[in-house]
Every structure is written in structure tokens, then in C-alpha cells.
Design a protein around this motif. Structure first.
Motif, PDB file in Angstrom:
ATOM      1  N   ASP A 142       0.852  -1.189   0.000  1.00 50.44           N
ATOM      2  CA  ASP A 142       0.000   0.000   0.000  1.00 50.44           C
ATOM      3  C   ASP A 142       0.886   1.238   0.000  1.00 50.44           C
ATOM      4  O   ASP A 142       1.704   1.429   0.910  1.00 50.44           O
ATOM      5  CB  ASP A 142      -0.915   0.014   1.226  1.00 50.44           C
ATOM      6  CG  ASP A 142      -1.999  -1.049   1.152  1.00 50.44           C
ATOM      7  OD1 ASP A 142      -2.282  -1.522   0.027  1.00 50.44           O
ATOM      8  OD2 ASP A 142      -2.557  -1.411   2.203  1.00 50.44           O
ATOM      9  N   LYS A 168       1.186   5.111   0.395  1.00 57.50           N
ATOM     10  CA  LYS A 168       0.456   6.211   1.018  1.00 57.50           C
ATOM     11  C   LYS A 168       0.489   7.454   0.134  1.00 57.50           C
ATOM     12  O   LYS A 168       1.536   7.837  -0.393  1.00 57.50           O
ATOM     13  CB  LYS A 168       1.077   6.520   2.389  1.00 57.50           C
ATOM     14  CG  LYS A 168       0.412   7.632   3.152  1.00 57.50           C
ATOM     15  CD  LYS A 168      -0.981   7.254   3.601  1.00 57.50           C
ATOM     16  CE  LYS A 168      -1.582   8.334   4.499  1.00 57.50           C
ATOM     17  NZ  LYS A 168      -2.999   8.052   4.807  1.00 57.50           N
ATOM     18  N   ARG A 215      -7.390   2.944  -2.776  1.00 61.48           N
ATOM     19  CA  ARG A 215      -8.104   2.764  -1.508  1.00 61.48           C
ATOM     20  C   ARG A 215      -8.451   4.144  -0.963  1.00 61.48           C
ATOM     21  O   ARG A 215      -7.587   4.857  -0.429  1.00 61.48           O
ATOM     22  CB  ARG A 215      -7.229   1.995  -0.522  1.00 61.48           C
ATOM     23  CG  ARG A 215      -6.940   0.564  -0.934  1.00 61.48           C
ATOM     24  CD  ARG A 215      -5.817  -0.071  -0.109  1.00 61.48           C
ATOM     25  NE  ARG A 215      -6.020   0.108   1.320  1.00 61.48           N
ATOM     26  CZ  ARG A 215      -6.773  -0.685   2.082  1.00 61.48           C
ATOM     27  NH1 ARG A 215      -7.431  -1.705   1.541  1.00 61.48           N
ATOM     28  NH2 ARG A 215      -6.890  -0.476   3.376  1.00 61.48           N
ATOM     29  N   SER A 268      -4.590   5.705  -0.450  1.00 61.40           N
ATOM     30  CA  SER A 268      -3.412   4.986  -0.906  1.00 61.40           C
ATOM     31  C   SER A 268      -3.759   4.162  -2.137  1.00 61.40           C
ATOM     32  O   SER A 268      -4.934   3.957  -2.463  1.00 61.40           O
ATOM     33  CB  SER A 268      -2.876   4.066   0.196  1.00 61.40           C
ATOM     34  OG  SER A 268      -3.806   3.038   0.482  1.00 61.40           O
ATOM     35  N   SER A 269      -2.706   3.710  -2.812  1.00 63.70           N
ATOM     36  CA  SER A 269      -2.868   2.760  -3.914  1.00 63.70           C
ATOM     37  C   SER A 269      -2.314   1.425  -3.482  1.00 63.70           C
ATOM     38  O   SER A 269      -1.293   1.360  -2.785  1.00 63.70           O
ATOM     39  CB  SER A 269      -2.127   3.254  -5.164  1.00 63.70           C
ATOM     40  OG  SER A 269      -2.780   4.380  -5.711  1.00 63.70           O
ATOM     41  N   ARG A 270      -2.996   0.343  -3.899  1.00 56.41           N
ATOM     42  CA  ARG A 270      -2.566  -1.005  -3.516  1.00 56.41           C
ATOM     43  C   ARG A 270      -2.043  -1.741  -4.743  1.00 56.41           C
ATOM     44  O   ARG A 270      -2.712  -1.807  -5.776  1.00 56.41           O
ATOM     45  CB  ARG A 270      -3.694  -1.777  -2.874  1.00 56.41           C
ATOM     46  CG  ARG A 270      -3.388  -3.256  -2.623  1.00 56.41           C
ATOM     47  CD  ARG A 270      -4.370  -3.899  -1.673  1.00 56.41           C
ATOM     48  NE  ARG A 270      -4.188  -3.401  -0.310  1.00 56.41           N
ATOM     49  CZ  ARG A 270      -4.852  -3.873   0.749  1.00 56.41           C
ATOM     50  NH1 ARG A 270      -5.741  -4.848   0.605  1.00 56.41           N
ATOM     51  NH2 ARG A 270      -4.637  -3.362   1.947  1.00 56.41           N
TER      52      ARG A 270
END
Length: 671
Positions: free
Chosen positions: A419, A421, A448, A453-455
């Protein structure tokens, strides 16, 4: 701390109140400890713990032989209970008294003979019933320490290293090599900590002592708010102390000239320093297949900057803890290679990496960059690519600012999750990317909103190990079929053991128990990563210092790490420190620095630094060696932490991560 026991129970011959001063500082032993006394031969006997704490000696105990070994720097004293003969650096000598063990099971040694054996001057004042010891080495008192050769190599910290524009209050720049911090203004107050040359503190209060001829002016500082030390893990805690103005430079608020950071060359890569994860042992290995290479727009420089302050420090990494490598001036322009939000100080939370005119790479705080022009939006991932070679699958994405990463693994199905941030995904990033390598089946992506955040998820064919690192503005993830520490042999040395309990906290926690538990966790983690781990002890047994060194040599280890918990006469002292010996392998410092950095990152403790000491186990090791002191058992808060299984696990993870980082840069097996 040391308190060695024996069945014999020799008697205490006196219980007079004896005061002991070291460099005019009175030494206070805890009330529960055996206090100094005068024996039958009119000699002052002190607990052997005094030698370790007040005189800086490394003490070991052989219960079977009733033998005490005291080592400091190049001196080795060997004494035996009840024996008037002793050896100093192999030379037999005689004293008119002997070490003894008291009824309350405390080992006592003759103060004068031990102190003089370590090279100190000792005087007895019969009227005061006081012993005065004057150290013959550099005095860590009010006088500057001028023996550090590194202090003369550059002028990194001066008035231009401070940021008066951001802060309205006066600052104090420490000019002494080592300066005592006291609990009140004046030398009659207790010294409970030290600060060092180049440290910078906000002045909280001033005080003048008219009758003090030597040191009249004193200032109060918050020692956890050291600008030049960054966030040492002390959080918002305020620890106030007093220092003499004779050894500081007062910085008045004025125009900006500050203190920031950089990196050695454009191929240098800092390890992402978050909690435990494997690190690639061969970072320079190139993939065999060139699959969907990075677009030209995303390689090399990512923009241009203009410097906004004169005498701006360029540092070796993105934070104040990194050394300055040069300075730049207002109006100068450079190419940008990375941007980091993972700063080490609340005032300097953003750093920019750029190339200097001579081709070297460094970092400076963004607060003092006048103008930046980026080629791309560094808040979103613009590309994801992958490649595979015989040992790993590599996932590369970017260009993005360096940001906190929450990484973990999951089961059913097996997958690694990352993840990022405050990072989003560009419109061209697909939700699924087929990989079909030995270890990775596919890459899945998503945003997300709940934590902004990006996962990035790697669905696995085989669940083995992974590494994370930053290469300029690119995040690189590698998955391995084999452990990254394969073919390495690591010696782990849990300190003390058996009747040698080591330090003991006020709550009763023994050092020997803590460090064995942590060391066993370290062993298990390292073995999972492919390392061959040998331990000097795996049970609660006594092991002499020489036996530990011999064990490491006989097992032909690639590195040696001795694990300890600390103690200090002042219960307010706390934090983490790591030791190396400069008289040995030149790689010792780098090993110690990697261990210290990873422990601090995992534990959030106060940074007490990487220090040069000639402890026997690291001085005589035949491979790179370091000694870690996780936290202070003599501090009630840290004793509670050391009781906690979670804290112990984090300590073990920090040691493992430090070894991985060291191996990544140096290859343990190539020594």
C-alpha cells in the motif's frame, strides 16, 4: 549492570557512607545495590557494576573459576575472588586486598587497583570519606572533546546550518566535542546525558550563576528536540536539561540558511527503512529479459530545481542524520532525480535528490528550494513493468515521490501486498497485468479511498521472499525463489548467561533472559532467509568473552553480532546504541550503522548513536563485528518494553533487517 553470585557468602567488613566522584561527578548507585565500603585492609570495595557503568569497562564473569575479566580499550584486568594476585595485560601484579562476594551475593572489587589498572588517577579524601577519580582519557564533561578526527574534516555545522527563518526562538549550536547535560544550572547538578558538536537545540530558559567563576551562564534545552539529530523516536516527549554557554554558539533568528541531506552518487540507493523485509543481496544484477522497458519520459532526471538559500547543505541521504557532502548557493540550478516525503524532522519533512555539477548526487530539504519543475506528477504511478531472471522477478513502478509503504503477505491465495500512502494510479494503469513468472502469476492494482493509498498486489505462484528498495523515483520490488541470505554464515552472540545475569531492571528483569529470547528470534528469522546461523549460546549458560570470540573464529562466520540490553546509573537515560571497534575491520562501522538504523526504525527509541569501543568480543573477532544495546533495563519504561514479546520481536526484526541491508551493500560472503 553486573551482579555475580557465589555460594561462599563472604562478609562485608564495613558499611561506611563512601562517596565516589568521577571527573567531579558523584556516582549514585541504586539503593537496592550493595554500596561501597572499606574492607579490612582499608581499601574501598565497589560493586563490579560500577566498573562497567562509571568507568566504561566491559566485565565478564567465569563462575566456575571465580574469575572476573575487566576490559576497556586496550587494557585487560583479570582478577579472582579471594586472590591478591591479578594480571594487567598479561603481566602478573599484586595488591594488598582481594575481590570478594558479599552476603547479599554481590561481587566487589578494589576500586583503586581496578581504576589505576584502567589508567585513571585516584585520590582519597579521608575527611570527606570520598574517592576522587580523574579519567586520563578525553573528559566527557564541560570541556570540548578534540580527539575525534572526523570533526576536523569539514565545517558542516555552523550558523548557516540552522533554520532561523522557520523558528523565532534562539538556538544553541554545540561547539564542544562532548558536552554534559545536567538536571540544573551549574556543575554541582547531576549530569544525566551528553550532547555533541554540531547538535542544535532551541533555548528554553537562561540562568546566570554569579558566584560560579568558571561557568556563569547556563541555558535550558529540550534534548529530544535536537534539530541535527532528527526524530530519534522520542515522539513529543520533552526532556529538559541544562548546558553551559561556554561551549555553544548562540544563533539569533535571521534569514534562512539550513541543514539538510544527500547521497554519494547517482547509482546509490537507500533501502526503504520500514519494518522488517528481506533486502536483495545483489542489487546491481540486471534482469535477463527486457520486458516493456521504462518509457524515456520516466527514466533519468525527473525535473529541475533552483536553490533558494546560500550555504545550503547537500547531504548523503534524505534526512538530517546523514552527513553533509557539500554546500550549494542561492540561484544555482540542478537536475532532480527523486523526491521524498519520508523526512526525519517535522520542520524538514520533504527532501529532493539532485545531481551536482561534478556528477555526484545529494539531497537537500525542500524548504530551501526556490523553484521546482517536474516532468511528471509524482503523486501518481505512471507505469508498471516487470522482468525475470534466473533468481527473481522484478516489478518496477513510478515515477513517484518516496512515500511510506505498508507491505505484508496474505494467504489463500498466496500474495504480497504493498500500500503506497498518498499515491494514486494514472488512467493508463491496468487493473490486472499478467506476469506468469516462476514466482509471480499476475499484478493487481487499485486505489483505496479509506486511507488515500494505492494497492499493488502480487498474486504468487510460489510464496518465498521479497525485497523493496527505491531507485531514484522508482519503486523496485523483487520476489525470490531462494532466500536472500543463502550461503551466508552469521554468528549471533546473546550477551551474558548463567550466573552472569548482566543488567537487571528495578522490576527484576535480567538482561541475559531478554537477549537470549531476542537472539533466538533473530536465529529463526535469519534461517528462514537462507542463512546458516551459529549461536554462542542457545540456553542459559555461562560463556567467557574469549570463548565467544573463539567460537566465531572456529565457525568461520561472515559477520558477528553481540546482543545486549543496557543500563545506566541514571534511571532517566534510555534509547538504543550500537558499538563497533575502529581498531579492526573497516566494515565494522558500516555493519553497526545498518544495525542501529534498522533498530531505530523498528523500535522508535531514542538514537544514542553508533560508538567506537574496544569491547573484547568485537575487537578480537576475525570478521565484521558489532554489539547492539537494544534499550535500557535501568529505565522503568524501557524495562516494561523489554518485557513485551512484541517489542522483543521488533528488536529481532530490526537486527535482521540491519543484517540484510548490510549484506545488500557489501555481500557478507565476499570478505
Amino acid at each position: 549492570m553486573f551482579s555475580f553470585g557465589n555460594e561462599s557468602g563472604n562478609k562485608v567488613f564495613g558499611s561506611e557512607n563512601i562517596s565516589i566522584y568521577v571527573d567531579d561527578e558523584i556516582i549514585q548507585l541504586p539503593e537496592e545495590e550493595q554500596q561501597p565500603y572499606i574492607d579490612e585492609e582499608d581499601r574501598t570495595q565497589v560493586p563490579v557494576r560500577f566498573v562497567s557503568e562509571a568507568l566504561g569497562g566491559d566485565v565478564s564473569w567465569d563462575g566456575e573459576k571465580q574469575k572476573i575479566e575487566i576490559e576497556r580499550d586496550d587494557d585487560l584486568l583479570v582478577l579472582h575472588i579471594g586472590d591478591n594476585n591479578y594480571t594487567l595485560n598479561g603481566t602478573e601484579m599484586e595488591m594488598d586486598t582481594a575481590p570478594t562476594i558479599t552476603d547479599n551475593d554481590r561481587t566487589m572489587v578494589p576500586l583503586r587497583f581496578v581504576s589505576e589498572g584502567l589508567g585513571e588517577d585516584v585520590d582519597w579524601n579521608s575527611e570527606e570519606r570520598s574517592v576522587y577519580i580523574e579519567t586520563t582519557e578525553d573528559n566527557p564533561g564541560e570541556e570540548p572533546d578534540t580527539d575525534n578526527p572526523d570533526e576536523d574534516e569539514s565545517n558542516d555545522t555552523d550558523e548557516s546550518d540552522i533554520d532561523p527563518e522557520e523558528i523565532s526562538k534562539e538556538k544553541a549550536l554545540v561547539t564542544a566535542g562532548t558536552l554534559n547535560v545536567r538536571d540544573g544550572p551549574g556543575t554541582d547538578n547531576e549530569n544525566f546525558d551528553q550532547v555533541h558538536e554540531g547538535d542544535v537545540f532551541e533555548i528554553l530558559e537562561r540562568h546566570t550563576i554569579e558566584e560560579d567563576v568558571d561557568y556563569k551562564e547556563w541555558i535550558m534545552i529540550n534534548i529530544t528536540g535536537d534539530i541535527d539529530a532528527g526524530e530519534d523516536g522520542g515522539g513529543d516527549e520533552v526532556v529538559e536539561g541544562w548546558i553551559s554557554t561556554d561551549f555553544v554558539k548562540i544563533i539569533e533568528p535571521k534569514s534562512p540558511e539550513e541543514d539538510e541531506s544527500g547521497e554519494p552518487d547517482e547509482t546509490d540507493e537507500e533501502e526503504d527503512s520500514r519494518p522488517f523485509r528481506p533486502v536483495d543481496p545483489e542489487p546491481d544484477d540486471e534482469p535477463d529479459d527486457d520486458v516493456a522497458g521504462s518509457p524515456d519520459d520516466y527514466s533519468g532526471a525527473i525535473g529541475e530545481l533552483t536553490i533558494g538559500a546560500n550555504s545550503l547543505n547537500v547531504r548523503k541521504g534524505p534526512g538530517l542524520e546523514y552527513p553533509s557532502i557539500t554546500q550549494v548557493d542561492e540561484g544555482e540550478s540542478y537536475e532532480i532525480f527523486a523526491k521524498s516525503k519520508a523526512g526525519n524532522h517535522p520542520e524538514y519533512d520533504e527532501w529532493i535528490k539532485f545531481k551536482l555539477d561534478d556528477g555526484s548526487i545529494g539531497w537537500s530539504a525542500a524548504e530551501y528550494i526556490k523553484e521546482t519543475n517536474y516532468n511528471n506528477n509524482l503523486d501518481e504511478v505512471n507505469f508498471i513493468e516487470y522482468s525475470e531472471n534466473s533468481r527473481n522477478t522484478e516489478i518496477r513502478l513510478g515515477p513517484i515521490k518516496r512515500t511510506p509503504i505498508n507491505d505484508f503477505s496474505m494467504d489463500n491465495p498466496d500474495r504480497f501486498v504493498f500500500d503506497l500512502k498518498d499515491i494514486s494510479l494514472a488512467d493508463n494503469i491496468e487493473e490486472e497485468i499478467a506476469v506468469n513468472s516462476n514466482t509471480v502469476n499476475k499484478i493487481r492494482t487499485g486505489e483505496r479511498s479509506e486511507d488515500n493509498s494505492s494497492r499493488i498486489t502480487l498474486d504468487l505462484n510460489k510464496k518465498e521472499h521479497y525485497t523493496i528498495r527505491w531507485e531514484n523515483s522508482h519503486l523496485v520490488i523483487r520476489t525470490f525463489e531462494d532466500g536472500p541470505l543463502i550461503d551466508t554464515k552469521i554468528i549471533i552472540d546473546p550477551g551474558h548467561g548463567g550466573s552472569d545475569t548482566g543488567a537487571r531492571g528495578s522490576g527484576g528483569l535480567a538482561e541475559k533472559e531478554v537477549v537470549l529470547d531476542v537472539s533466538l528470534m533473530v536465529r529463526d528469522m535469519l534461517e528462514e532467509l537462507g542463512a546458516d546461523v551459529r549461536m554462542t549460546r542457545e540456553t542459559d549458560k555461562e560463556v567467557s568473552l574469549d570463548s565467544r570470540v573463539d567460537f566465531a573464529t572456529e565457525n568461520d562466520g561472515d559477520v558477528f553480532v553481540s546482543v545486549h540490553a543496557n543500563a545506566h546509573p541514571s534511571s532517566s537515560i534510555k534509547g538504543t546504541e550500537t558499538f563497533y571497534s575502529s581498531n579492526r575491520n573497516p566494515m565494522d562501522f558500516e555493519l553497526a550503522q545498518n544495525l542501529q538504523d534498522s533498530l531505530l526504525n523498528n523500535l522508535g527509541t531514542i538514537n544514542r548513536g553508533v560508538k567506537d569501543r574496544n569491547f573484547r568480543v568485537i575487537r578480537y573477532a576475525t570478521m565484521p563485528a558489532a554489539l547492539v544495546e537494544i534499550a535500557f533495563l535501568s529505565n522503568a519504561d524501557e524495562e516494561e518494553l523489554l518485557k513485551d514479546d512484541g517489542f522483543r520481536k521488533k528488536s529481532a526484526e530490526g537486527i535482521v533487517q540491519g543484517l540484510l541491508n548490510y549484506h545488500r551493500n557489501n555481500d557478507m560472503t565476499s570478505r
